[in-house]
Design a protein around this motif. Structure first.
Motif, PDB file in Angstrom:
ATOM      1  N   ASP A 128     -99.239  25.785  61.433  1.00  0.00           N
ATOM      2  CA  ASP A 128     -98.404  25.557  62.616  1.00  0.00           C
ATOM      3  C   ASP A 128     -97.419  26.710  62.819  1.00  0.00           C
ATOM      4  O   ASP A 128     -97.090  27.063  63.960  1.00  0.00           O
ATOM      5  CB  ASP A 128     -97.660  24.222  62.474  1.00  0.00           C
ATOM      6  CG  ASP A 128     -97.318  23.601  63.827  1.00  0.00           C
ATOM      7  OD1 ASP A 128     -97.813  24.101  64.856  1.00  0.00           O
ATOM      8  OD2 ASP A 128     -96.544  22.624  63.844  1.00  0.00           O
TER       9      ASP A 128
ATOM     10  N   LYS B  61    -101.241  21.275  69.498  1.00  0.00           N
ATOM     11  CA  LYS B  61    -100.454  21.432  70.739  1.00  0.00           C
ATOM     12  C   LYS B  61    -101.379  21.956  71.827  1.00  0.00           C
ATOM     13  O   LYS B  61    -102.362  21.313  72.124  1.00  0.00           O
ATOM     14  CB  LYS B  61     -99.261  22.357  70.525  1.00  0.00           C
ATOM     15  CG  LYS B  61     -98.152  21.761  69.689  1.00  0.00           C
ATOM     16  CD  LYS B  61     -96.802  22.210  70.236  1.00  0.00           C
ATOM     17  CE  LYS B  61     -95.656  21.731  69.398  1.00  0.00           C
ATOM     18  NZ  LYS B  61     -95.287  22.659  68.301  1.00  0.00           N
ATOM     19  N   GLU B  62    -101.107  23.138  72.373  1.00  0.00           N
ATOM     20  CA  GLU B  62    -101.984  23.616  73.457  1.00  0.00           C
ATOM     21  C   GLU B  62    -103.299  24.211  72.922  1.00  0.00           C
ATOM     22  O   GLU B  62    -104.175  24.582  73.701  1.00  0.00           O
ATOM     23  CB  GLU B  62    -101.248  24.621  74.367  1.00  0.00           C
ATOM     24  CG  GLU B  62    -100.948  25.968  73.770  1.00  0.00           C
ATOM     25  CD  GLU B  62     -99.778  25.940  72.786  1.00  0.00           C
ATOM     26  OE1 GLU B  62     -99.451  27.024  72.260  1.00  0.00           O
ATOM     27  OE2 GLU B  62     -99.188  24.874  72.525  1.00  0.00           O
TER      28      GLU B  62
ATOM     29  N   ASN C 112     -99.073  17.025  67.379  1.00  0.00           N
ATOM     30  CA  ASN C 112     -99.771  18.212  67.887  1.00  0.00           C
ATOM     31  C   ASN C 112    -101.181  17.912  68.386  1.00  0.00           C
ATOM     32  O   ASN C 112    -101.892  18.812  68.807  1.00  0.00           O
ATOM     33  CB  ASN C 112     -99.845  19.287  66.796  1.00  0.00           C
ATOM     34  CG  ASN C 112     -98.501  19.920  66.517  1.00  0.00           C
ATOM     35  OD1 ASN C 112     -97.461  19.411  66.940  1.00  0.00           O
ATOM     36  ND2 ASN C 112     -98.496  21.024  65.802  1.00  0.00           N
TER      37      ASN C 112
END
Ligand code: GUN
Ligand code: FE
Length: 427
Positions: free
Chosen positions: A251, A258-259, A281
């Motif tokens: 991360d 996430k994206e 996420n």
């Protein structure tokens, strides 16, 4: 353009949620241009003229989804199974993968692998190749031919492996990755690249930074390994003392959901913090029960993942796992969870058939979009199963027949296979 309709008639089962399987006997699965319109007990007037493939009496289920497999490890399935992860990598996986430097070897091995993928009930798959660019393209060419839809990763690894299977440094790995990506551009219809840092012990910070740059520039998804084995987790702590937990080591570089659509294989020993981060996420967990048994990794808390709403699918993890069948992975997920319940945590009940079927279809399928179910709007991947090899007297309910096939199905039972509405050749 004219729309292409298709009807499959048979005994149809599909997952609606982790708790519910729809079962419709003698029903019609209708799709147009590869997208499901619905499953009907009576064929609606509007579809009467569509071509119909009649599989009356046969079981029809969504194509299965394998979220994690190592294509180059197929040749040593069933060998070296008395070792744990890190020794197994050193003594078997790395030595085998080094052979893919040789294009002839890669061509032969990946041809055999692609044939195996074609034979089974899997229609979607996310796989690791090796670090070699030409061999990974050979693998992608072979997968494209099968008609399956797949994500394939050229592996990145620039530390902690023998010279024969290690990129010189982060820069060299990035150059190779960009070369690979440019070769894939416009070359495939159903075979997609996915960024594949092998796992934290194999990747320097320089490499991880480079991969994030590439990820952003190309908008690629990511796959890797997470919290599989105690020795591995301890090693990551030593290699990345700054990370809060193993998943944080990804991360920190923006390579953990996430994206960025991300699959993390295993997650056997994830801490509560790591689980929270995966959930926040929207990281996909690829649960690989057979591999986790073979390499003595442990039993993942899958019930917790499902109940907390994490995204979970199944992986064969060949050659940690020896079988490519996701039906088997469903049965093994249930079996492992039963032992876990009895022996480790009686608060986490064993998984059900509904949950296992969900993970192997709609759960993993979500990585590919609306995939893994026959609800309207889903991409029509279907498998027609022949049950005659499992003949018994009397009659079972459709739900029982599905459960039985989860435990008994073999590749020979796959009669037909459709991917996005198109029938694909089995061999
Ligand atoms: N972690 C890093 N590489 C591998 C691999 O090839 N297989 C498994 N199961 N875990 C890994
Ligand atoms: Fe793996």
């Amino acid at each position: 353009m004219e729309q292409k309709g298709l009807i499959l008639k048979g005994d149809i089962c599909y997952s609606l949620s982790k708790d519910c399987i729809a079962t419709k006997e003698n029903a019609y699965l209708v799709s147009v241009d590869g997208i499901v319109k619905g499953v009907f007990e009576e064929l609606p007037e509007a579809y009467q003229n569509f071509p119909l493939e009649d599989f009356t009496g046969k079981l029809i289920v969504p194509g299965l989804v394998d979220l994690h497999i190592h294509a180059p490890q197929y040749p040593f399935r069933g060998i070296g199974m008395d070792l744990e992860l890190l020794d197994w990598l050193d003594c078997h996986a790395f030595l085998e993968e080094a052979k893919y430097q040789d294009p002839e070897y890669a061509k032969e091995a990946y041809g055999i692998f692609a044939e195996a993928m074609k034979r089974g009930a899997t229609t979607r798959v996310c796989m690791f190749g090796t670090l070699h660019v030409p061999a990974t393209l050979t693998l992608m060419d072979a997968m494209e031919e099968t008609g399956l839809i797949s994500y394939v990763g050229k592996v990145n690894m620039d530390r902690n492996s023998p010279d024969s299977l290690r990129e010189r440094d982060g820069e060299a790995s990035m150059v190779a990755t960009k070369e690979w990506l440019s070769e894939t551009e416009g070359r495939y219809q159903r075979t997609h690249p996915i960024l594949t840092p092998r796992f934290i012990p194999s990747c320097t910070n320089e490499l991880m930074e480079g991969l994030k740059e590439i990820q952003s520039a190309y908008g690629l998804p990511v796959q890797s390994h997470l919290s599989e084995n105690f020795g591995e987790i301890q090693w990551v702590k030593e290699l990345c003392p700054e990370a809060e937990f193993y998943g944080d080591a990804y991360d920190r570089f923006g390579l953990f959901g996430k994206e960025v659509p991300t699959i993390m294989a295993h997650c056997v020993h994830s801490t509560e913090e790591e689980i929270r981060r995966m959930k926040e996420n929207r990281v996909f967990v690829a649960h690989c029960p057979q591999s986790n048994m073979n390499l003595s990794s442990g039993a993942a808390p899958v019930r917790q993942y499902l109940e907390e709403g994490l995204l979970v699918g199944l992986g064969s993890d060949v050659a940690g796992g020896v079988h490519t069948s996701i039906f088997r992975a469903m049965a093994e997920a249930i079996q492992v969870s039963k032992l876990r319940w009895r022996m480790k945590d009686d608060q986490q009940k064993a998984l059900t058939v509904e949950e296992a079927f969900f993970m192997g279809t709609k759960g993993g399928g979500a990585f590919f979009g609306k995939v893994g179910s026959f609800e309207p709007g889903f991409e029509m991947d279907a498998v027609v199963l022949e049950e005659s090899f499992h003949r018994v007297p009397g009659k079972h309910s459709l739900r029982e027949r599905l459960e039985r096939m989860i435990y008994l199905a073999e590749d020979r039972d796959v009669l037909e296979k459709y991917v996005k509405g198109k029938k694909i050749k089995k061999s």
